[in-house]
Design a protein around this motif. Structure first.
Motif, mmCIF file in Angstrom:
data_model
loop_
_atom_site.group_PDB
_atom_site.id
_atom_site.type_symbol
_atom_site.label_atom_id
_atom_site.label_comp_id
_atom_site.label_asym_id
_atom_site.label_seq_id
_atom_site.Cartn_x
_atom_site.Cartn_y
_atom_site.Cartn_z
ATOM 1 N N GLU A 420 0.887 -1.141 -0.133
ATOM 2 C CA GLU A 420 -0.033 0.124 0.094
ATOM 3 C C GLU A 420 0.750 1.284 -0.053
ATOM 4 O O GLU A 420 0.205 2.223 -0.314
ATOM 5 C CB GLU A 420 -0.927 -0.111 1.286
ATOM 6 C CG GLU A 420 -2.026 -1.269 1.169
ATOM 7 C CD GLU A 420 -2.929 -0.766 2.322
ATOM 8 O OE1 GLU A 420 -2.780 -0.136 2.974
ATOM 9 O OE2 GLU A 420 -3.733 -1.801 2.516
ATOM 10 N N THR A 421 2.051 1.269 0.487
ATOM 11 C CA THR A 421 2.991 2.410 0.390
ATOM 12 C C THR A 421 4.216 2.351 -0.294
ATOM 13 O O THR A 421 4.924 3.064 -0.278
ATOM 14 C CB THR A 421 3.371 2.468 1.930
ATOM 15 O OG1 THR A 421 4.101 1.473 2.228
ATOM 16 C CG2 THR A 421 2.276 2.799 2.758
ATOM 17 N N PRO A 434 0.825 1.536 -5.958
ATOM 18 C CA PRO A 434 -0.585 1.450 -5.223
ATOM 19 C C PRO A 434 -1.414 2.498 -6.222
ATOM 20 O O PRO A 434 -2.458 2.092 -6.093
ATOM 21 C CB PRO A 434 -0.166 2.185 -4.070
ATOM 22 C CG PRO A 434 1.536 1.905 -3.942
ATOM 23 C CD PRO A 434 1.892 1.801 -5.083
ATOM 24 N N ASP A 435 -0.720 3.535 -6.806
ATOM 25 C CA ASP A 435 -1.751 4.373 -7.690
ATOM 26 C C ASP A 435 -2.268 3.684 -8.771
ATOM 27 O O ASP A 435 -3.417 3.774 -9.283
ATOM 28 C CB ASP A 435 -0.882 5.376 -7.986
ATOM 29 C CG ASP A 435 -0.260 6.366 -7.081
ATOM 30 O OD1 ASP A 435 -0.874 6.202 -6.142
ATOM 31 O OD2 ASP A 435 0.620 7.295 -7.354
ATOM 32 N N ARG A 436 -1.507 2.606 -9.467
ATOM 33 C CA ARG A 436 -1.948 1.817 -10.631
ATOM 34 C C ARG A 436 -3.227 0.946 -10.166
ATOM 35 O O ARG A 436 -4.310 0.635 -10.825
ATOM 36 C CB ARG A 436 -0.974 1.039 -11.336
ATOM 37 C CG ARG A 436 -0.037 1.957 -11.577
ATOM 38 C CD ARG A 436 1.081 1.521 -12.934
ATOM 39 N NE ARG A 436 1.660 0.149 -12.585
ATOM 40 C CZ ARG A 436 2.741 -0.247 -12.006
ATOM 41 N NH1 ARG A 436 3.489 0.943 -11.619
ATOM 42 N NH2 ARG A 436 3.266 -1.386 -11.828
ATOM 43 N N LEU A 437 -2.998 0.530 -8.695
ATOM 44 C CA LEU A 437 -3.927 -0.552 -8.326
ATOM 45 C C LEU A 437 -5.371 0.399 -8.066
ATOM 46 O O LEU A 437 -6.305 -0.180 -8.225
ATOM 47 C CB LEU A 437 -3.469 -1.287 -6.851
ATOM 48 C CG LEU A 437 -2.502 -2.175 -7.347
ATOM 49 C CD1 LEU A 437 -2.010 -2.678 -5.794
ATOM 50 C CD2 LEU A 437 -3.176 -3.505 -7.980
ATOM 51 N N ARG A 438 -5.193 1.538 -7.405
ATOM 52 C CA ARG A 438 -6.356 2.385 -7.232
ATOM 53 C C ARG A 438 -7.014 2.886 -8.598
ATOM 54 O O ARG A 438 -8.206 2.791 -8.515
ATOM 55 C CB ARG A 438 -6.192 3.297 -6.303
ATOM 56 C CG ARG A 438 -5.766 3.183 -4.826
ATOM 57 C CD ARG A 438 -5.617 4.447 -4.193
ATOM 58 N NE ARG A 438 -4.078 5.225 -4.562
ATOM 59 C CZ ARG A 438 -3.151 4.970 -3.774
ATOM 60 N NH1 ARG A 438 -3.169 4.043 -2.488
ATOM 61 N NH2 ARG A 438 -2.037 5.505 -3.890
ATOM 62 N N ALA A 439 -6.106 2.999 -9.470
ATOM 63 C CA ALA A 439 -6.795 3.375 -10.823
ATOM 64 C C ALA A 439 -7.497 2.317 -11.462
ATOM 65 O O ALA A 439 -8.487 2.518 -12.221
ATOM 66 C CB ALA A 439 -5.712 4.017 -11.667
ATOM 67 N N ASP A 440 -7.320 0.829 -11.246
ATOM 68 C CA ASP A 440 -8.013 -0.231 -11.516
ATOM 69 C C ASP A 440 -8.402 -1.000 -10.497
ATOM 70 O O ASP A 440 -7.798 -2.131 -10.573
ATOM 71 C CB ASP A 440 -6.940 -0.783 -12.697
ATOM 72 C CG ASP A 440 -7.577 -1.881 -13.559
ATOM 73 O OD1 ASP A 440 -8.888 -2.180 -13.342
ATOM 74 O OD2 ASP A 440 -7.141 -2.603 -14.332
ATOM 75 N N PRO A 441 -9.484 -0.948 -9.960
ATOM 76 C CA PRO A 441 -9.833 -1.717 -8.869
ATOM 77 C C PRO A 441 -9.893 -3.310 -9.134
ATOM 78 O O PRO A 441 -9.872 -4.029 -8.381
ATOM 79 C CB PRO A 441 -11.348 -0.858 -8.324
ATOM 80 C CG PRO A 441 -11.287 0.397 -9.108
ATOM 81 C CD PRO A 441 -10.575 0.216 -10.383
ATOM 82 N N THR A 444 -5.160 -6.915 -10.048
ATOM 83 C CA THR A 444 -4.372 -7.478 -9.176
ATOM 84 C C THR A 444 -3.015 -7.096 -8.763
ATOM 85 O O THR A 444 -2.601 -6.615 -10.096
ATOM 86 C CB THR A 444 -4.497 -8.985 -8.562
ATOM 87 O OG1 THR A 444 -3.903 -9.578 -10.152
ATOM 88 C CG2 THR A 444 -5.920 -9.478 -8.981
#
Length: 994
Positions: A420-421, A434-441, A444
């Motif tokens: 996450e960090t 983490p930014d790429r994960l938040r952009a594509d919920p 994985t």
């Protein structure tokens, strides 16, 4: 008349027998063990009693003689009054000797001797159970706290258990430890006392358990010798791969101008990635094997082993494991061992010989992980010469975008808590993971992670940290690169006696204890927080000149060195080791007034044998007190040597007030209103103006691998000048720390506050900002909670700069190398002024190695410079041609042809090949060293991150010690000028005094 412990006088019809039959009973020193019996006893009975006394003392110590054990023939054991310890210590010690356990009187009397008259039958039963189970540490602990708890609570204490092989109470007298705990816990309710006491036991057991685990893990690691051997083995393996790519029958010039193809670089980068993954799995398996056994480790990590084994083909594994004459038999790549372990993990019921083979493989895990980290460092550092090659740079650009989905699907994530960090990847145009994960919920982590994220490298650092007994590494993300530090194991007190003594010392210095602590950890933290004001005791003691002359000299008749305390911080250090309260305010106040001198007697190995307090009286010098560790009695012969030495001291000087010639003509002045003492007036008037916010500098506390807290500054303040200088010198292995430390020591909040006061007050308060004994009027002000932390920060800054001066005066090679790699103008100016004021350094102008070597002098290794003395770019070497430890740089040997390399050609490593031929230009020879040649970049530009290369002398691995920071580096091109340096940059040569 002879008096024994407890104030009992020996009767007229009794005789006193000592182990030494020559000494008269009246001349026996305090604490001497004796046998007391009927005066009419015959020689045989007397001899038998002395023999029994000797057996008791030999088995249980001198203190056991106080147990009044039956020695036979009407004799009983005793001690001359005045010895350390009391009867409960003696009975407890004698109980541990089966031969005397039933000679101590009725069981009820023994129970009362241990726990007092309120002892109950349940307590007696719990005591017998502890003795039967051999749980002597918890029994000593219960005896120590018997004055603080009731019988029912003592039963709960006796029910405590310690892990196998762990002893939280190995030394010290229970009575002394109980007294120290009483000073801290006596103000609490019985129930809270029990909570704190059981919390102390569990706290110490946890620390000792963790220490044993770290020691156990240390046995699963090879030393630096294997690192050197495997580094050479790995280099040979990469060289062999490169040789196979060379065209046949190539001339030397053609080989020098040849460059590997882009496919070679991509395969090489892939090998580095796979080696890092394999080393990570190998380290994780080794950690589990040390904790739970080899068989359990293979089962637990089987899927990881299978995933890592799949990264290396059978042919590549055989090639890496092929024996090479003269080199280690371990494979060049960790994947060879990973494949072997994966095969064994699928077998059942491994034999003892097979498990032994697996253990041998796992003991190389830390070494493979270290070399894998270095290989990744060389691969990813954009300042490396191999990346100057266009094909290598193109291969790296495409390699960074390689997906790791297959690896994550098979192996999973080893450090998911970091996801996450996790910050910005290497590639500047790629958002953080983490930014790429938040952009594509719906995505994985495994589906979007690429090589440039470097998450795999962080997992390697964590695996290395866990193999060293730490939960995780401390990672620093800087310009697309990772720096890793493995935190040091904190050096905490791990015995009841030492912890109790330290807590009593803190409570005595601060004068307060927290109101309602919920556990021992909270109590300890509060006591440490309150010690800041108490550290004002560092004000100098008044040492009479008659005694001061003997400081650092040998005690006559012994090999022990006399050490005289001059500050309260010295007492704090003594008390922490000795387990006594010599740092208490009573001793310190007497020493400040000059009425008492406090000494330590150190053995040749540096261990303190005894603390001594010497009092000044009108008739001479008096031995006030002399105690060994944990307030035990020192050796009688040592006491006699001290007394003999004191008799040789000149009498103390006595000052008398002047006598008036005619009292009648000089009447006393009229009584006036009593004024407050100057110390009180200063404290009340200027305390608010001098209370400044404290911001501990991280660069300073990093010297001892501590967090930037006031307590860390106190720990720095307690260091001796020599120890602090060693810490500074060690930190300078990272040249960037020179500027960081110098800048940090310029932060002086107390000096700034004093400078804002009126002129007439400023001069009077100036000693607060100087490292010198404080006058009496300022001591109260310095003790105030708002002023003491700022003064601590002030003194630490001054002493760190004094450490720089010490290194400069000795022309220390580590300081010279640091200033060569990363010059800091303010430090250079101060150094130039200092050297000028000294009239120069005591040695000739030298390079960082500390030895003068003109440019035309022969090199230490006997080899010539490849270019006849000058670098291809015309600049000087950043490190002067030698390593900080004075050794020759391993890559500074001559080229086989003796010629300079053509401009623009890659210089992977300046070492000769085993066959004597030249290395082809542009082909990186992957030796595991810090920088290929230490040169500036061909275009003259500095590294984008401005960092410096880690020195090869830092140790066998970059991330094992907290001071060895892992990361790529570069430096401006320096030119040696004597012991200091001028710095070359884009604007030419700048004078060091700019």
């Amino acid at each position: 008349m002879v008096t024994v412990s407890g104030g009992v006088a020996v009767g007229a019809r009794e005789c006193v027998l000592a182990l030494d039959p020559v000494t008269r009973a009246a001349d026996l020193s305090p604490g001497t063990p004796v046998a007391i019996g009927p005066a009419e006893a015959g020689p045989g009975a007397r001899k038998a009693a002395v023999a029994e006394l000797s057996a008791l003392v030999t088995a249980a110590g001198v203190v056991a003689a106080d147990a009044t054990a039956d020695l036979g023939g009407g004799f009983r054991s005793a001690r001359i009054a005045g010895g350390a310890g009391d009867r409960r210590d003696a009975v407890l010690a004698a109980l541990a000797v089966p031969r005397f356990a039933d000679r101590l009187g009725p069981p009820a009397a023994t129970l009362v001797a241990l726990f007092g008259p309120d002892a109950t039958k349940p307590l007696g039963a719990a005591t017998l159970e502890a003795i039967a189970d051999g749980r002597w540490p918890v029994l000593r602990f219960a005896v120590a706290v018997s004055d603080l708890l009731g019988p029912e609570q003592l039963v709960e204490v006796l029910a405590l258990r310690a892990p196998a092989g762990v002893d939280p109470f190995p030394d010290g007298l229970p009575s002394v430890a109980g007294d120290h705990l009483g000073r801290v816990l006596s103000s609490y309710s019985p129930r809270r006392r029990l909570t704190l006491i059981t919390g102390l036991w569990e706290h110490l057991c946890g620390l000792l358990r963790e220490r044993r685990r770290v020691e156990r893990l240390g046995k699963w690691q090879h030393g630096h010798e294997l690192t050197v051997k495997l580094r050479a083995r790995r280099a040979q393996h990469e060289d062999a791969i490169l040789e196979r790519l060379l065209p046949r029958r190539v001339t030397l010039i053609q080989a020098a101008l040849w460059h590997p193809s882009q496919s070679y670089w991509r395969e090489r980068f892939t090998r580095v990635l796979h080696d890092a993954m394999g080393a990570t799995v190998l380290a994780r398996v080794a950690t589990t094997a040390a904790d739970h056994g080899t068989g359990a480790a293979l089962v637990h990590h089987r899927h990881e082993l299978d995933a890592a084994a799949a990264l290396l083909s059978r042919r590549a594994a055989v090639d890496a494991a092929r024996l090479v004459p003269g080199l280690t038999g371990h494979p060049a790549r960790p994947g060879s061992y990973v494949r072997d372990l994966a095969e064994r993990a699928g077998q059942e019921d491994l034999s003892a010989k097979q498990l032994q083979t697996v253990d041998a493989r796992l003991r190389t895990a830390h070494t493979y992980a270290t070399l894998a980290w270095r290989a990744a460092e060389d691969m990813l550092c954009d300042g490396e010469d191999h990346l100057i090659n266009p094909d290598a740079q193109a291969a790296m650009d495409s390699f960074q975008s390689v997906s790791l989905t297959g690896w994550r699907t098979a192996a999973g994530y080893f450090s998911p808590h970091r996801m996450e960090t996790w910050p910005q990847p290497m590639s500047g145009d790629l958002p953080a993971l983490p930014d790429r994960l938040r952009a594509d919920p719906a995505a994985t982590p495994a589906s979007i992670e690429v090589v440039a994220d470097l998450f795999w490298l962080g997992e390697l650092a964590d695996a290395m940290a866990q193999l060293r007994g730490r939960p995780a590494a401390e990672l620093d993300h800087n310009h697309g690169w990772l720096s890793a530090v493995i935190p040091r194991i904190p050096q905490e007190l791990t015995t009841v006696a030492r912890t109790a003594a330290h807590a009593a010392q803190l409570a005595g210095l601060s004068g307060v204890v927290p109101a309602k602590p919920r556990g021992w950890g909270e109590l300890s933290a509060a006591l440490h927080a309150a010690q800041e004001a108490a550290e004002a005791l560092v004000a100098g003691f008044t040492v009479p000149p008659e005694v001061q002359a003997f400081d650092a000299t040998l005690l006559p008749g012994t090999t022990d060195r006399i050490e005289i305390a001059r500050t309260g911080s010295t007492l704090t250090g003594w008390a922490a080791y000795m387990g006594n309260c010599i740092a208490g305010s009573d001793y310190a106040d007497e020493a400040m007034a000059g009425r008492m001198v406090l000494l330590a007697l150190r053995a040749p190995d540096g261990e303190i044998r005894a603390n001594v307090s010497v009092q000044s009286t009108g008739k001479g010098w008096k031995l006030d007190e002399m105690k060994a560790r944990f307030n035990a009695d020192p050796a009688p012969d040592l006491v006699e040597h001290v007394r003999a030495w004191m008799r040789t001291l000149p009498p103390p000087r006595v000052t008398t007030p002047p006598v008036r010639d005619d009292p009648a003509t000089d009447p006393s002045p009229a009584r006036t209103a009593r004024r407050r003492p100057p110390a009180q007036r200063l404290a009340e008037q200027w305390a608010d103006r001098l209370t400044v916010p404290l911001r501990p500098e991280p660069a300073l506390t990093k010297l001892i691998a501590a967090d930037p807290t006031p307590a860390s500054l106190v720990a720095l303040r307690r260091l001796t000048p020599a120890a602090l200088t060693d810490h500074v010198r060690h930190a300078l292995h990272d040249p960037a720390q020179a500027a960081n430390l110098w800048t940090a020591t310029a932060h002086r909040p107390l000096t700034a506050a004093i400078n804002e006061l009126p002129d007439e007050v400023r001069a009077r308060l100036a000693p607060l900002s100087r490292d010198e004994p404080l006058p009496g009027a300022l001591r109260k002000l310095a003790r105030l909670p708002g002023v003491a932390p700022a003064r601590t920060a002030e003194l630490v800054a001054l002493r760190v700069r004094a450490a720089f001066a010490t290194l400069l005066r000795t022309d220390d090679p580590i300081l010279a190398a640091a200033m060569t790699a990363r010059p800091h103008n303010p430090l250079l100016r101060a150094a130039a002024l200092a050297v000028t004021s000294w009239g120069g350094l005591p040695t000739a102008a030298t390079g960082p190695s500390g030895t003068a070597r003109p440019d035309d002098a022969p090199r230490p290794d006997g080899g010539a410079r490849p270019d006849g003395g000058a670098r291809p770019d015309g600049g000087a070497r950043p490190d002067g041609g030698v390593q900080p430890d004075g050794g020759v740089q391993p890559y500074e040997t001559a080229r086989p042809d003796g010629a300079a390399r053509p401009n623009g050609a890659a210089q992977p490593r300046e070492t000769a090949r085993p066959d004597g031929a030249a290395w082809p230009e542009g082909a990186a020879q992957p030796h595991e060293s810090a920088r290929p040649d230490g040169a500036a970049r061909p275009d003259g530009a500095a590294r984008s991150d401005g960092a410096n290369e880690p020195s090869e002398t830092a140790g066998p691995d970059w991330v094992t010690e907290s001071s060895d920071v892992v990361g790529p580096d570069g430096a401006a091109q320096p030119f040696p000028v004597g012991g200091l340096h001028q710095v070359g940059g884009p604007g030419g040569v700048r004078d060091s005094n700019e």
